[in-house]
Design an enzyme around this catalytic site. Structure first.
Site, PDB file in Angstrom:
ATOM      1  N   CYS A  39       0.863  -1.179   0.000  1.00 19.65           N
ATOM      2  CA  CYS A  39       0.000   0.000   0.000  1.00 19.65           C
ATOM      3  C   CYS A  39       0.903   1.233   0.000  1.00 19.65           C
ATOM      4  O   CYS A  39       1.681   1.434   0.931  1.00 19.65           O
ATOM      5  CB  CYS A  39      -0.864  -0.064   1.270  1.00 19.65           C
ATOM      6  SG  CYS A  39      -1.924   1.359   1.475  1.00 19.65           S
TER       7      CYS A  39
ATOM      8  N   CYS B  98      -2.836  15.394   2.780  1.00 17.12           N
ATOM      9  CA  CYS B  98      -3.817  15.330   1.694  1.00 17.12           C
ATOM     10  C   CYS B  98      -4.724  16.549   1.802  1.00 17.12           C
ATOM     11  O   CYS B  98      -5.125  16.942   2.900  1.00 17.12           O
ATOM     12  CB  CYS B  98      -4.654  14.061   1.800  1.00 17.12           C
ATOM     13  SG  CYS B  98      -5.876  13.900   0.474  1.00 17.12           S
TER      14      CYS B  98
ATOM     15  N   CYS C  80     -11.061  14.505   4.093  1.00 17.06           N
ATOM     16  CA  CYS C  80     -12.266  13.750   4.430  1.00 17.06           C
ATOM     17  C   CYS C  80     -12.424  13.726   5.955  1.00 17.06           C
ATOM     18  O   CYS C  80     -11.447  13.681   6.690  1.00 17.06           O
ATOM     19  CB  CYS C  80     -12.170  12.326   3.887  1.00 17.06           C
ATOM     20  SG  CYS C  80     -12.037  12.292   2.090  1.00 17.06           S
TER      21      CYS C  80
ATOM     22  N   CYS D 259     -10.658  10.850   8.080  1.00 12.42           N
ATOM     23  CA  CYS D 259      -9.317  10.402   7.686  1.00 12.42           C
ATOM     24  C   CYS D 259      -8.234  11.181   8.431  1.00 12.42           C
ATOM     25  O   CYS D 259      -8.211  12.414   8.383  1.00 12.42           O
ATOM     26  CB  CYS D 259      -9.151  10.578   6.182  1.00 12.42           C
ATOM     27  SG  CYS D 259      -7.497  10.175   5.610  1.00 12.42           S
TER      28      CYS D 259
ATOM     29  N   GLY E  25      -2.579  10.348   0.980  1.00 10.93           N
ATOM     30  CA  GLY E  25      -2.680  11.236  -0.175  1.00 10.93           C
ATOM     31  C   GLY E  25      -3.694  10.800  -1.209  1.00 10.93           C
ATOM     32  O   GLY E  25      -4.180   9.668  -1.201  1.00 10.93           O
ATOM     33  N   GLU E  26      -4.035  11.738  -2.071  1.00 12.87           N
ATOM     34  CA  GLU E  26      -4.987  11.488  -3.159  1.00 12.87           C
ATOM     35  C   GLU E  26      -4.172  11.359  -4.459  1.00 12.87           C
ATOM     36  O   GLU E  26      -3.688  12.369  -4.995  1.00 12.87           O
ATOM     37  CB  GLU E  26      -5.984  12.662  -3.223  1.00 12.87           C
ATOM     38  CG  GLU E  26      -6.873  12.690  -4.447  1.00 12.87           C
ATOM     39  CD  GLU E  26      -7.547  11.358  -4.782  1.00 12.87           C
ATOM     40  OE1 GLU E  26      -8.275  10.812  -3.953  1.00 12.87           O
ATOM     41  OE2 GLU E  26      -7.316  10.864  -5.910  1.00 12.87           O
TER      42      GLU E  26
ATOM     43  N   SER F 138      -6.740   4.160  -5.886  1.00 12.73           N
ATOM     44  CA  SER F 138      -7.931   4.488  -5.104  1.00 12.73           C
ATOM     45  C   SER F 138      -8.089   6.005  -5.097  1.00 12.73           C
ATOM     46  O   SER F 138      -7.136   6.735  -4.817  1.00 12.73           O
ATOM     47  CB  SER F 138      -7.747   3.976  -3.673  1.00 12.73           C
ATOM     48  OG  SER F 138      -8.820   4.405  -2.860  1.00 12.73           O
TER      49      SER F 138
ATOM     50  N   SER G  33     -13.638   5.787  -3.519  1.00 18.46           N
ATOM     51  CA  SER G  33     -14.060   5.916  -2.124  1.00 18.46           C
ATOM     52  C   SER G  33     -15.410   6.615  -2.099  1.00 18.46           C
ATOM     53  O   SER G  33     -15.484   7.835  -2.251  1.00 18.46           O
ATOM     54  CB  SER G  33     -13.017   6.727  -1.348  1.00 18.46           C
ATOM     55  OG  SER G  33     -11.812   6.004  -1.329  1.00 18.46           O
ATOM     56  N   LEU G  34     -16.456   5.835  -1.912  1.00 19.94           N
ATOM     57  CA  LEU G  34     -17.806   6.370  -2.070  1.00 19.94           C
ATOM     58  C   LEU G  34     -18.347   6.942  -0.754  1.00 19.94           C
ATOM     59  O   LEU G  34     -18.669   8.115  -0.657  1.00 19.94           O
ATOM     60  CB  LEU G  34     -18.700   5.240  -2.597  1.00 19.94           C
ATOM     61  CG  LEU G  34     -19.963   5.619  -3.329  1.00 19.94           C
ATOM     62  CD1 LEU G  34     -19.714   6.626  -4.431  1.00 19.94           C
ATOM     63  CD2 LEU G  34     -20.624   4.362  -3.901  1.00 19.94           C
ATOM     64  N   HIS G  35     -18.521   6.100   0.216  1.00 20.26           N
ATOM     65  CA  HIS G  35     -18.837   6.480   1.606  1.00 20.26           C
ATOM     66  C   HIS G  35     -20.220   7.061   1.869  1.00 20.26           C
ATOM     67  O   HIS G  35     -20.584   7.278   3.017  1.00 20.26           O
ATOM     68  CB  HIS G  35     -17.801   7.460   2.187  1.00 20.26           C
ATOM     69  CG  HIS G  35     -16.385   7.031   2.021  1.00 20.26           C
ATOM     70  ND1 HIS G  35     -15.969   5.745   2.255  1.00 20.26           N
ATOM     71  CD2 HIS G  35     -15.274   7.706   1.630  1.00 20.26           C
ATOM     72  CE1 HIS G  35     -14.668   5.660   2.021  1.00 20.26           C
ATOM     73  NE2 HIS G  35     -14.222   6.826   1.636  1.00 20.26           N
TER      74      HIS G  35
ATOM     75  N   ASN H 226     -11.539   3.098  11.178  1.00 18.63           N
ATOM     76  CA  ASN H 226     -10.420   2.991  12.116  1.00 18.63           C
ATOM     77  C   ASN H 226     -10.303   4.293  12.879  1.00 18.63           C
ATOM     78  O   ASN H 226      -9.919   5.310  12.301  1.00 18.63           O
ATOM     79  CB  ASN H 226      -9.123   2.733  11.356  1.00 18.63           C
ATOM     80  CG  ASN H 226      -9.098   1.335  10.794  1.00 18.63           C
ATOM     81  OD1 ASN H 226      -9.305   0.364  11.514  1.00 18.63           O
ATOM     82  ND2 ASN H 226      -8.895   1.232   9.495  1.00 18.63           N
TER      83      ASN H 226
HETATM   84  N1  SAH Z   1      -7.066   9.280  -1.170  1.00 17.10           N
HETATM   85  C1  SAH Z   1      -7.465   8.039  -1.697  1.00 17.10           C
HETATM   86  C2  SAH Z   1      -6.570   6.889  -1.304  1.00 17.10           C
HETATM   87  C3  SAH Z   1      -6.078   6.828   0.110  1.00 17.10           C
HETATM   88  S1  SAH Z   1      -7.233   6.487   1.380  1.00 17.10           S
HETATM   89  C4  SAH Z   1      -8.908   7.737  -1.343  1.00 17.10           C
HETATM   90  O1  SAH Z   1      -9.453   8.438  -0.520  1.00 17.10           O
HETATM   91  O2  SAH Z   1      -9.451   6.830  -1.947  1.00 17.10           O
HETATM   92  C5  SAH Z   1      -7.578   4.744   1.188  1.00 17.10           C
HETATM   93  C6  SAH Z   1      -8.927   4.321   1.746  1.00 17.10           C
HETATM   94  O3  SAH Z   1      -8.948   4.419   3.186  1.00 17.10           O
HETATM   95  C7  SAH Z   1     -10.052   5.206   1.264  1.00 17.10           C
HETATM   96  O4  SAH Z   1     -11.162   4.463   0.867  1.00 17.10           O
HETATM   97  C8  SAH Z   1     -10.378   6.024   2.490  1.00 17.10           C
HETATM   98  O5  SAH Z   1     -11.659   6.526   2.450  1.00 17.10           O
HETATM   99  C9  SAH Z   1     -10.150   5.026   3.588  1.00 17.10           C
HETATM  100  N2  SAH Z   1     -10.005   5.628   4.915  1.00 17.10           N
HETATM  101  C10 SAH Z   1      -9.470   6.813   5.222  1.00 17.10           C
HETATM  102  N3  SAH Z   1      -9.523   7.034   6.558  1.00 17.10           N
HETATM  103  C11 SAH Z   1     -10.088   5.925   7.103  1.00 17.10           C
HETATM  104  C12 SAH Z   1     -10.390   5.542   8.432  1.00 17.10           C
HETATM  105  N4  SAH Z   1     -10.099   6.317   9.465  1.00 17.10           N
HETATM  106  N5  SAH Z   1     -10.958   4.335   8.626  1.00 17.10           N
HETATM  107  C13 SAH Z   1     -11.226   3.526   7.576  1.00 17.10           C
HETATM  108  N6  SAH Z   1     -10.944   3.834   6.301  1.00 17.10           N
HETATM  109  C14 SAH Z   1     -10.391   5.024   6.052  1.00 17.10           C
HETATM  110 FE1  SF4 Z   2      -7.811  10.695   3.328  1.00 18.53          FE
HETATM  111 FE2  SF4 Z   2      -8.157   9.781   0.808  1.00 18.53          FE
HETATM  112 FE3  SF4 Z   2      -9.771  11.654   1.843  1.00 18.53          FE
HETATM  113 FE4  SF4 Z   2      -7.247  12.274   1.298  1.00 18.53          FE
HETATM  114  S1  SF4 Z   2      -8.825  11.687  -0.175  1.00 18.53           S
HETATM  115  S2  SF4 Z   2      -8.379  12.875   3.123  1.00 18.53           S
HETATM  116  S3  SF4 Z   2      -6.218  10.353   1.829  1.00 18.53           S
HETATM  117  S4  SF4 Z   2      -9.560   9.527   2.534  1.00 18.53           S
END
Ligand code: SAH
Ligand code: SF4
Length: 382
Positions: free
Chosen positions: A106, A113, A117, A120, A166-167, A198, A220-222, A297
């Site tokens: 990974c 970033c 979000c 995160c 990071g993104e 991702s 990453s939909l959420h 997490n």
């Molecule tokens: N920036 C990209 C890739 C890195 S994050 C993205 O957002 O897709 C990788 C994955 O971890 C993403 O799906 C993100 O939403 C998830 N993620 C971030 N913080 C998290 C947390 N605290 N618990 C569970 N998943 C998390």
């Molecule tokens: Fe975290 Fe990915 Fe959102 Fe950036 S885009 S803040 S790495 S979950």
């Protein structure tokens, strides 16, 4: 003397160009690439099948330099995490997850970033800077070297996921060059299907990736609707769900896999009801996809809770009953904070990072009483 060119950051075209400038034939670039990426060699003198004059020039004008490793942790479940120093108090993390049939690395693409979000910890740190190609590829280079070949001589890393800090699609050019190197047969030779980018949904860059270098895509939909997603993933205000879904459909026309993976972090009482699951079904109707549910997490001051296991299962059931393949991400490396969204949690506090960097000197012992079970904190020389 001019700064040496870091060959780790050059994809096949870049390496060929540098070799051409030095009057070397194109096959020299491929030879060099194999030494660097397949054998993990950073000492030009050891590249014995290159002419002496070429080696001397390389020694004078080039280098192979990955970010320095600050610490190396191994979890009880075999997950391994490296903290890498990328300068100016910034550190990034790389995590290796061994499984019976594959080894997944990974990787991170930015220090911090900018998407921020809500759930995160990387986002909470703010954005420091984009990583360079050598810093992204350097994570794979380092891990391959540190892990060594498997029992049958196989490479330890079979899969790469861009799910670290990071993104990736907000550091597009560097991510693209890194992807090309990962796929290149003279470098890591990974299959497109085994490399996953991702993204939180940078719509125009999803289109560019489809055109430039289609690999597996995770989005990453959420959330099933814009008002909720606007809050969880602020980038949604710029690229709302309808646009994102349309970009996913376009991506599938060129993708090496015939589905998009949707990641969905499970937040207690926020996005985890049966109704949310049903609304997701309408959102993705007609789009071949799989869901990966990620139990949240937690990290300090997150102010959010992980959905209870029974809720995650029930939510998954709604999707499965509608015929969508749904998995729940097992939490790996919990004891070393290697789980999603926890990466470099400690780095948040720059002072603590600085202290750890000092600790990671040959004389230093692992910190006593640390919460994580640190089987190994060791300085890693190269
Ligand atoms: N920036 C990209 C890739 C890195 S994050 C993205 O957002 O897709 C990788 C994955 O971890 C993403 O799906 C993100 O939403 C998830 N993620 C971030 N913080 C998290 C947390 N605290 N618990 C569970 N998943 C998390
Ligand atoms: Fe975290 Fe990915 Fe959102 Fe950036 S885009 S803040 S790495 S979950």
């Amino acid at each position: 003397m001019s700064t040496p060119v870091n060959l780790l950051g050059l994809d096949a075209d870049g390496l060929a160009q540098v070799c051409a400038q030095w009057g070397e034939k194109p096959f020299r670039a491929r030879q060099l690439s194999r030494w660097i990426h397949q054998r993990g060699q950073d000492d030009f003198d050891a590249m014995t099948d290159l002419a002496r004059g070429f080696r001397e020039r390389l020694r004078d004008q080039a280098c192979v330099r990955a970010p320095a490793v600050v610490s190396d942790h191994v979890s009880a479940d075999g997950t391994r995490k490296w903290l890498l120093d990328v300068g100016a108090g910034n550190a990034i993390e790389t995590v290796f997850i061994p499984e019976s049939q594959r080894g997944t690395l990974c990787v991170s693409t930015q220090a911090g970033c900018a998407v921020n979000c809500l759930f995160c910890s990387t986002g909470k740190q703010g954005f420091s800077r984009n990583l360079e190609v050598a810093e992204i590829v350097g994570q794979l280079w380092w891990a391959s070297r540190a892990l060594g070949p498997g029992p049958a001589g196989e490479r330890p890393v079979s899969n790469v996921v861009f799910m670290g800090m990071g993104e990736p699609l907000q550091n597009y050019e560097a991510t693209l060059a890194a992807l090309r190197l990962m796929l290149d047969d003279n470098a890591y030779g990974l299959s497109r299907r085994r490399v996953t980018v991702s993204t939180s949904g940078v719509v125009p860059m999803i289109d560019r990736l489809r055109h430039d270098c289609p690999v597996a895509l995770a989005v990453s939909l959420h959330a099933p609707d814009d008002p909720l997603r606007d809050q969880l993933v602020p980038l949604n205000r710029k690229y709302p769900l309808a646009d994102l879904m349309a970009a996913c459909a376009r991506y599938l026309e060129a993708a090496p896999r015939d589905f998009i993976t949707f990641e969905y972090v499970m937040l207690d009482g926020v996005n985890d009801s049966d109704e949310h699951a049903r609304r997701l079904l309408s959102l993705v109707r007609g789009l071949p996809c799989k869901f990966n549910l990620i139990p949240f997490n937690p990290f300090p001051h997150a102010g959010l809770r992980r959905s209870p296991d029974a809720r995650v299962r029930r939510f998954g059931q709604v999707l499965i009953e509608a015929g969508i393949v749904t998995t729940v991400r097992r939490t790996r490396g919990d004891d070393i904070d290697a789980a999603c969204g926890q990466l470099a949690g400690e780095v948040q506090d720059r002072t603590r990072l600085a202290q750890r960097m000092v600790r990671a000197t040959p004389a230093a012992a692992p910190a006593a009483g640390s919460a994580a079970r640190r089987i190994a904190i060791q300085p890693v020389g190269r």
